[in-house]
Design an enzyme around this catalytic site. Structure first.
Site, PDB file in Angstrom:
ATOM      1  N   SER A 230       0.844  -1.200   0.000  1.00  0.00           N
ATOM      2  CA  SER A 230       0.000   0.000   0.000  1.00  0.00           C
ATOM      3  C   SER A 230       0.877   1.247   0.000  1.00  0.00           C
ATOM      4  CB  SER A 230      -0.953  -0.047   1.192  1.00  0.00           C
ATOM      5  OG  SER A 230      -1.984   0.900   1.056  1.00  0.00           O
ATOM      6  N   GLU A 353      -9.552  -4.936  -4.056  1.00  0.00           N
ATOM      7  CA  GLU A 353      -8.846  -4.019  -3.150  1.00  0.00           C
ATOM      8  C   GLU A 353      -9.810  -3.112  -2.376  1.00  0.00           C
ATOM      9  OE1 GLU A 353      -5.571  -3.720  -2.579  1.00  0.00           O
ATOM     10  OE2 GLU A 353      -4.491  -4.458  -4.351  1.00  0.00           O
ATOM     11  N   HIS A 451      -8.066  -5.441   0.090  1.00  0.00           N
ATOM     12  CA  HIS A 451      -6.782  -4.807   0.387  1.00  0.00           C
ATOM     13  C   HIS A 451      -6.228  -5.353   1.707  1.00  0.00           C
ATOM     14  CE1 HIS A 451      -3.950  -1.526  -0.170  1.00  0.00           C
ATOM     15  NE2 HIS A 451      -4.176  -1.037   1.047  1.00  0.00           N
TER      16      HIS A 451
END
Length: 541
Positions: A230, A353, A451
């Site tokens: 990320s 995600e 995610h």
């Protein structure tokens, strides 16, 4: 990168060799405590230019915690580039983690990831941690892990990111780092001759520290892989701009779910955000802010969320800045030209995600087709209706929020990652791509392959994730089998620059003919042009 004197100063000052005095009595009533050595086990000691370090032994590994890599960024050094530290006298204890960067924190955390921080927190946070099978001249490959957290949370001392599994299973030296977050790391003030991106100067200082010191821990300074997820993966790309052909800082890069679709603000745009922040605190300038205690600075983040949020977009109250000093191009571009182009890259994303941020949101669950269509127009313009229909048909029974989540996944993560793979492949540069597909049954399956879900598979350390609700219900046999496959691939890439290993299916480099992408699921399969339909849809914008 721009070759101006101010930038050269910042990069030179970031090239620190070592750390600070023993951390003790930090705000919040925490005092760093030395762990007592186990009976009969000799504590490992290393000699560095800054001084002597005494670590501990955990599970057969030598571990050094809370090692300072730059001067504490406090007082006059708040909102200044990372600076060298003079070192220490005698033997410094390195058996306790240093404080994490100040951040919003709630015990128990949220219903997806749980907690994402590691108390205590303090502004004096520029430390790193090292796990090694043995200090000395072994010259093992090195992995440097940069945590994510939306630029506002996380820590290199979180159990989730322990270097234990990689060090033991891969015979690697593993380093995790803390760096400035939130307002202390990302605000930009446009001061004369100064840049921004203080977080980036921290990370660069840490990498320089690793380059200069890791041999003492049994690591090879010429075989370093920088990995992150990320915001940490965006950091990895940004650090590629500091590469030099003569003596590169790192050789390989692993980018897990990099949000390369973020529009990095210009100086003027960043100053607008800073003005909003100053208004929240009733301050006129950075000089006044330097006198404000960090807990109050951090608390202003809550209102910054409200002032910067846009419907249908992932909330990011603080962002990097194209300051022309520390960062002058989009981070993805830094992996395509100059010395950054020579880095071996492993890049990937999770299939859903955006479900992480939106799937459990009641307001978004009530979104209408008209609301989502308006957001689709931001991406597709006059082709919004066609795009909406394509996303709707791809997920049978899709609600408007499902279309929105798939669009955000593509806008922010998948399509920019595919574009980077395409561009590197076109230039003959090494790149491997993956998509993580295994859904979690938690929350009735609404999160799917969200995610962050791949993280415990990457580290193969589910025992360290007991606080994470989104892992509930995963079948142990499937979970552990995929974790062993992924963990071994990451180790292979770090050691050799190639993620292949037996008995995994052949994982070819991504090229413009086959576009091989490894689909990581209960059955792992190499797929040709896995994102092809969506790549073509977005390319026709």
């Amino acid at each position: 990168m721009t070759d101006d004197p101010s930038r050269r100063n910042i990069l030179r000052n970031s090239g620190v060799l070592a750390g600070a005095a023993l951390i003790a009595g930090v705000p919040g009533g925490h005092t760093a405590q030395a762990a007592a050595p186990r009976a009969g086990v000799e504590s490992p000691v290393v000699e560095l230019p800054a001084g002597r370090l005494r670590g501990g032994t955990e599970g057969g590994l030598a571990v050094f915690k809370g090692v300072p890599y730059a001067a504490p960024p406090v007082g006059a050094l708040r909102w200044r580039p990372a600076q060298p530290h003079p070192g220490w006298q005698g033997t410094r204890d390195a058996t306790a983690f240093g404080p994490s960067a100040p951040q919003l924190y709630r015990e128990g955390g949220d219903q997806v990831l749980g907690t994402h921080g590691s108390p205590p927190f303090d502004e004096d946070c520029l430390t790193l941690n090292v796990w090694t099978p043995g200090a000395g001249g072994a010259k093992r490959p090195v992995m440097v892990w940069i945590h994510g957290g939306g630029f506002i949370s996380g820590s290199g001392s979180m159990p989730n990111y322990s270097g234990e599994t990689f060090a033991r299973n891969g015979d690697l030296v593993v380093v995790t780092i803390n760096y400035r977050l939130g307002p202390l790391g990302y605000l930009y003030f446009g001061e004369d001759g100064a840049g921004g991106n203080f977080w980036l100067t921290d990370q660069l200082a840490a990498l320089n520290w690793v380059r200069e010191n890791i041999a003492a821990f049994g690591g090879d300074p010429d075989n370093i892989t920088v990995a992150g997820q990320s915001g940490g993966a965006l950091s990895v790309a940004a650090l590629a701009g500091a590469q030099t052909k003569g003596r590169p800082l790192f050789r390989r890069a692993i980018l897990q779910s990099p949000p390369l679709g973020l529009k990095i603000p210009t100086r003027a745009e960043s100053l607008q955000r800073t003005a909003a922040y100053l208004d929240i605190l009733g301050a006129k300038n950075v000089a006044e802010l330097r006198a404000v205690p960090w807990p109050r600075l951090n608390a202003a983040t809550i209102e910054m969320f409200g002032r910067t949020a846009r419907w249908g977009y992932w909330s990011t109250p603080y962002l990097p800045v194209l300051d022309g000093v520390t960062l002058d191009r989009d981070p993805a571009d830094l992996l395509l030209s100059g010395a950054g182009a020579g880095i071996e890259v492993l890049i990937g994303w999770t299939r859903e995600e955006a479900n992480f941020a939106f799937a459990l949101s009641e307001p978004y669950a009530a979104a209408t087709r008209e609301q989502v269509l308006a957001r689709v127009r931001d991406t597709f313009g006059s082709r919004a209706e066609q795009a909406y229909t394509a996303y709707e048909e791809a997920r049978p029974g899709a609600r408007p929020v499902d279309v929105l989540m798939d669009l955000i996944t593509d806008d922010l993560f998948r399509m920019p990652a595919v574009a980077l793979a395409e561009q590197r492949a076109a230039r003959g540069r090494p790149v491997w791509a993956y998509q993580f597909n295994l859904p979690t049954p938690a929350h009735g399956g609404r999160l799917a392959a969200a995610h962050c879900l791949e993280l415990p598979f990457t580290f193969n350390n589910f025992d360290k994730w007991s606080q994470a609700p989104f892992l509930a219900g995963l079948a142990p046999r499937v979970r552990d089998g995929l974790a062993e496959t992924m963990h071994a691939s990451w180790i292979s890439f770090i050691r050799t620059g190639d993620p292949n290993h037996d008995p995994m299916p052949q994982w070819d480099r991504y090229d413009r003919e086959s576009r091989t992408t490894m689909a990581l699921d209960s059955v792992t399969t190499a797929v040709g042009d896995l994102a092809g339909y969506w790549r073509r849809l977005h390319q026709r914008r």
